[in-house]
Design a protein around this motif. Structure first.
Motif, PDB file in Angstrom:
ATOM      1  N   VAL A  97      37.561  58.933  43.433  1.00 20.80           N
ATOM      2  CA  VAL A  97      37.012  57.847  44.655  1.00 20.80           C
ATOM      3  C   VAL A  97      35.802  58.530  45.139  1.00 20.80           C
ATOM      4  O   VAL A  97      34.820  58.494  45.276  1.00 20.80           O
ATOM      5  CB  VAL A  97      37.667  57.770  45.725  1.00 20.80           C
ATOM      6  CG1 VAL A  97      37.280  56.795  46.576  1.00 20.80           C
ATOM      7  CG2 VAL A  97      39.336  56.593  44.963  1.00 20.80           C
ATOM      8  N   ARG A  98      36.184  59.529  45.167  1.00 19.32           N
ATOM      9  CA  ARG A  98      34.918  60.752  45.641  1.00 19.32           C
ATOM     10  C   ARG A  98      33.499  60.299  45.180  1.00 19.32           C
ATOM     11  O   ARG A  98      32.799  60.380  45.768  1.00 19.32           O
ATOM     12  CB  ARG A  98      35.306  61.690  46.195  1.00 19.32           C
ATOM     13  CG  ARG A  98      34.725  63.205  47.264  1.00 19.32           C
ATOM     14  CD  ARG A  98      34.553  64.544  46.574  1.00 19.32           C
ATOM     15  NE  ARG A  98      36.115  64.691  46.999  1.00 19.32           N
ATOM     16  CZ  ARG A  98      36.851  64.803  48.055  1.00 19.32           C
ATOM     17  NH1 ARG A  98      36.299  64.627  49.292  1.00 19.32           N
ATOM     18  NH2 ARG A  98      38.288  64.962  48.756  1.00 19.32           N
ATOM     19  N   ALA A  99      34.352  60.496  43.802  1.00 19.35           N
ATOM     20  CA  ALA A  99      32.974  60.522  42.539  1.00 19.35           C
ATOM     21  C   ALA A  99      32.299  59.558  42.287  1.00 19.35           C
ATOM     22  O   ALA A  99      31.238  58.666  41.592  1.00 19.35           O
ATOM     23  CB  ALA A  99      33.542  61.387  41.499  1.00 19.35           C
ATOM     24  N   GLY A 100      32.987  58.294  43.019  1.00 16.93           N
ATOM     25  CA  GLY A 100      32.424  56.720  42.454  1.00 16.93           C
ATOM     26  C   GLY A 100      32.754  55.955  41.910  1.00 16.93           C
ATOM     27  O   GLY A 100      32.190  55.378  41.684  1.00 16.93           O
ATOM     28  N   ASP A 101      33.539  56.354  41.213  1.00 16.74           N
ATOM     29  CA  ASP A 101      33.919  56.300  39.473  1.00 16.74           C
ATOM     30  C   ASP A 101      35.405  55.340  40.291  1.00 16.74           C
ATOM     31  O   ASP A 101      36.279  55.481  40.049  1.00 16.74           O
ATOM     32  CB  ASP A 101      34.645  57.217  38.653  1.00 16.74           C
ATOM     33  CG  ASP A 101      34.570  57.029  37.048  1.00 16.74           C
ATOM     34  OD1 ASP A 101      34.536  55.603  36.973  1.00 16.74           O
ATOM     35  OD2 ASP A 101      34.812  57.480  36.877  1.00 16.74           O
ATOM     36  N   VAL A 102      34.807  53.993  40.235  1.00 14.40           N
ATOM     37  CA  VAL A 102      36.045  52.929  41.103  1.00 14.40           C
ATOM     38  C   VAL A 102      37.107  52.347  39.776  1.00 14.40           C
ATOM     39  O   VAL A 102      37.969  52.766  39.648  1.00 14.40           O
ATOM     40  CB  VAL A 102      35.435  51.620  41.780  1.00 14.40           C
ATOM     41  CG1 VAL A 102      36.676  50.547  41.937  1.00 14.40           C
ATOM     42  CG2 VAL A 102      34.458  52.539  43.122  1.00 14.40           C
ATOM     43  N   ALA A 103      36.712  52.107  38.825  1.00  8.08           N
ATOM     44  CA  ALA A 103      37.047  51.841  37.670  1.00  8.08           C
ATOM     45  C   ALA A 103      38.158  52.789  36.946  1.00  8.08           C
ATOM     46  O   ALA A 103      38.860  52.177  36.875  1.00  8.08           O
ATOM     47  CB  ALA A 103      36.082  51.388  36.128  1.00  8.08           C
ATOM     48  N   ALA A 104      37.363  53.864  36.866  1.00  5.79           N
ATOM     49  CA  ALA A 104      38.433  55.281  36.785  1.00  5.79           C
ATOM     50  C   ALA A 104      39.656  55.168  37.278  1.00  5.79           C
ATOM     51  O   ALA A 104      40.781  55.514  37.111  1.00  5.79           O
ATOM     52  CB  ALA A 104      37.222  56.470  35.679  1.00  5.79           C
ATOM     53  N   ALA A 105      39.346  55.146  38.760  1.00  4.18           N
ATOM     54  CA  ALA A 105      40.286  55.078  39.254  1.00  4.18           C
ATOM     55  C   ALA A 105      41.747  53.752  39.508  1.00  4.18           C
ATOM     56  O   ALA A 105      42.270  54.304  39.760  1.00  4.18           O
ATOM     57  CB  ALA A 105      39.990  55.207  41.381  1.00  4.18           C
ATOM     58  N   LEU A 106      41.141  52.730  39.360  1.00  7.87           N
ATOM     59  CA  LEU A 106      41.672  51.339  38.867  1.00  7.87           C
ATOM     60  C   LEU A 106      43.363  51.959  37.789  1.00  7.87           C
ATOM     61  O   LEU A 106      43.718  51.832  38.340  1.00  7.87           O
ATOM     62  CB  LEU A 106      40.908  50.792  38.593  1.00  7.87           C
ATOM     63  CG  LEU A 106      40.681  49.910  40.327  1.00  7.87           C
ATOM     64  CD1 LEU A 106      39.614  48.724  40.431  1.00  7.87           C
ATOM     65  CD2 LEU A 106      41.507  49.816  41.628  1.00  7.87           C
ATOM     66  N   THR A 107      42.313  52.230  36.989  1.00 12.88           N
ATOM     67  CA  THR A 107      43.219  52.391  35.414  1.00 12.88           C
ATOM     68  C   THR A 107      44.328  53.627  35.244  1.00 12.88           C
ATOM     69  O   THR A 107      45.413  53.361  35.394  1.00 12.88           O
ATOM     70  CB  THR A 107      41.972  53.276  34.401  1.00 12.88           C
ATOM     71  OG1 THR A 107      41.177  51.876  34.053  1.00 12.88           O
ATOM     72  CG2 THR A 107      42.887  53.145  33.648  1.00 12.88           C
ATOM     73  N   HIS A 108      43.536  54.481  37.159  1.00 13.69           N
ATOM     74  CA  HIS A 108      44.153  55.611  36.806  1.00 13.69           C
ATOM     75  C   HIS A 108      45.534  55.482  38.144  1.00 13.69           C
ATOM     76  O   HIS A 108      46.731  56.056  37.918  1.00 13.69           O
ATOM     77  CB  HIS A 108      43.947  56.829  37.686  1.00 13.69           C
ATOM     78  CG  HIS A 108      44.413  58.459  38.043  1.00 13.69           C
ATOM     79  ND1 HIS A 108      44.681  58.800  36.841  1.00 13.69           N
ATOM     80  CD2 HIS A 108      44.992  58.463  38.876  1.00 13.69           C
ATOM     81  CE1 HIS A 108      45.573  60.257  37.814  1.00 13.69           C
ATOM     82  NE2 HIS A 108      45.410  59.882  38.581  1.00 13.69           N
ATOM     83  N   ALA A 109      44.954  54.395  38.716  1.00 16.37           N
ATOM     84  CA  ALA A 109      46.237  54.185  39.691  1.00 16.37           C
ATOM     85  C   ALA A 109      47.214  52.976  38.786  1.00 16.37           C
ATOM     86  O   ALA A 109      48.150  53.421  39.443  1.00 16.37           O
ATOM     87  CB  ALA A 109      46.106  53.771  40.979  1.00 16.37           C
ATOM     88  N   GLN A 110      46.914  53.007  38.057  1.00 15.64           N
ATOM     89  CA  GLN A 110      47.526  51.435  37.206  1.00 15.64           C
ATOM     90  C   GLN A 110      47.887  51.928  36.129  1.00 15.64           C
ATOM     91  O   GLN A 110      49.685  51.966  36.290  1.00 15.64           O
ATOM     92  CB  GLN A 110      46.436  50.682  36.752  1.00 15.64           C
ATOM     93  CG  GLN A 110      47.445  49.623  35.930  1.00 15.64           C
ATOM     94  CD  GLN A 110      47.028  48.503  34.777  1.00 15.64           C
ATOM     95  OE1 GLN A 110      45.168  48.637  34.746  1.00 15.64           O
ATOM     96  NE2 GLN A 110      47.785  47.879  34.703  1.00 15.64           N
ATOM     97  N   HIS A 111      48.050  53.187  35.477  1.00 12.95           N
ATOM     98  CA  HIS A 111      48.974  53.989  34.584  1.00 12.95           C
ATOM     99  C   HIS A 111      49.876  54.814  35.474  1.00 12.95           C
ATOM    100  O   HIS A 111      50.246  55.897  34.706  1.00 12.95           O
ATOM    101  CB  HIS A 111      48.159  54.516  33.610  1.00 12.95           C
ATOM    102  CG  HIS A 111      47.411  53.254  32.375  1.00 12.95           C
ATOM    103  ND1 HIS A 111      48.405  52.473  31.851  1.00 12.95           N
ATOM    104  CD2 HIS A 111      45.983  52.889  32.581  1.00 12.95           C
ATOM    105  CE1 HIS A 111      47.782  51.671  31.430  1.00 12.95           C
ATOM    106  NE2 HIS A 111      46.011  51.723  32.261  1.00 12.95           N
ATOM    107  N   LYS A 112      48.913  55.933  36.599  1.00 15.72           N
ATOM    108  CA  LYS A 112      49.514  56.684  36.589  1.00 15.72           C
ATOM    109  C   LYS A 112      50.341  56.698  37.977  1.00 15.72           C
ATOM    110  O   LYS A 112      51.436  57.673  38.132  1.00 15.72           O
ATOM    111  CB  LYS A 112      49.042  58.688  36.871  1.00 15.72           C
ATOM    112  CG  LYS A 112      47.766  58.646  35.650  1.00 15.72           C
ATOM    113  CD  LYS A 112      48.932  59.093  34.369  1.00 15.72           C
ATOM    114  CE  LYS A 112      47.961  59.592  33.414  1.00 15.72           C
ATOM    115  NZ  LYS A 112      49.402  60.527  32.539  1.00 15.72           N
ATOM    116  N   LEU A 113      49.595  56.740  38.810  1.00 12.83           N
ATOM    117  CA  LEU A 113      50.698  56.149  40.236  1.00 12.83           C
ATOM    118  C   LEU A 113      51.512  54.995  40.265  1.00 12.83           C
ATOM    119  O   LEU A 113      52.397  54.996  41.103  1.00 12.83           O
ATOM    120  CB  LEU A 113      49.364  55.883  41.945  1.00 12.83           C
ATOM    121  CG  LEU A 113      48.534  57.178  41.812  1.00 12.83           C
ATOM    122  CD1 LEU A 113      47.413  56.955  42.449  1.00 12.83           C
ATOM    123  CD2 LEU A 113      49.352  58.560  42.465  1.00 12.83           C
TER     124      LEU A 113
END
Length: 209
Positions: free
Chosen positions: A82-98
């Protein structure tokens, strides 16, 4: 040593001759901690995978406490995306990891919801969870991970004071027995009041009569 000060620990061992614990792995642990504190979570997770892969297991032997650590690590990775502004990667990470971690442990649902609020603004700065972007969050995650690695290495997280008191005792013995030095000594560690040895006090007292 526990906090990762490898150079200071090595210097102390060399100069004092004091037996030290196993210093192997300190450099690796310190490198991981520094990576987390610098926000380089991908590098930290890869190094952790090589050093202690069990800490990244979704089915740890010790149950909930390890899941909480794993959540903290993946949460920090999300925060850095999120800090880096990569919202798409953040959403994917949340879905698969969190999300799977929150499903496995309901107590993590609320922290997950709080974390996801970072997406409420473009860079997370105006979200209700903006405090997660503060450097102190990195330090908390790094400290928790450092403690977990120490436990995995079966190295006790000893408070500093007992270690200092043992070193004080060792130094007193060396000065007294090897060098014959008379000095105020701390004999009762609970009272912690330095006193001259009795023989020295008697020798220093003026004679009566």
């Amino acid at each position: 040593v526990n906090q990762g000060h490898h150079d200071a620990a090595a210097a102390f061992v060399r100069e004092s001759g004091t037996p030290a614990g196993d210093l192997d792995g300190i450099a690796e642990r310190m490198s991981i901690r520094q990576a987390v504190e610098a926000g380089r979570m991908q590098a930290a997770l890869e190094a952790l995978e090589a050093l202690h892969p069990a800490l990244l297991s979704v089915d740890p032997p010790n149950g909930g406490s390890d899941l909480q650590l794993l959540f903290a690590l993946q949460q920090q990775h999300f925060i850095e995306l999120v800090r880096a502004g990569d919202v798409a990667a953040a959403l994917t990470h949340a879905q698969h990891k969190l999300a799977p971690l929150a499903e496995a442990q309901p107590a993590l649902v609320e922290p997950l919801e709080l974390t996801m609020m970072l997406l409420a603004s473009a860079d997370g700065a105006d979200s209700p969870s903006a405090h997660l972007l503060h450097p102190s969050q990195r330090r908390r995650t790094a400290t928790a991970l450092n403690a977990a690695i120490l436990r995995a290495q079966s190295r006790a997280e000893e408070p500093m004071l007992p270690a200092m008191l043992r070193e004080l005792q060792r130094a007193q013995v060396e000065l007294r027995e090897r060098h014959g030095v008379s000095f105020p000594q701390v004999d009762d560690l609970r009272e912690a009041v330095p006193r001259l040895p009795s023989t020295s006090r008697e020798a220093a007292s003026p004679s009566r009569g």
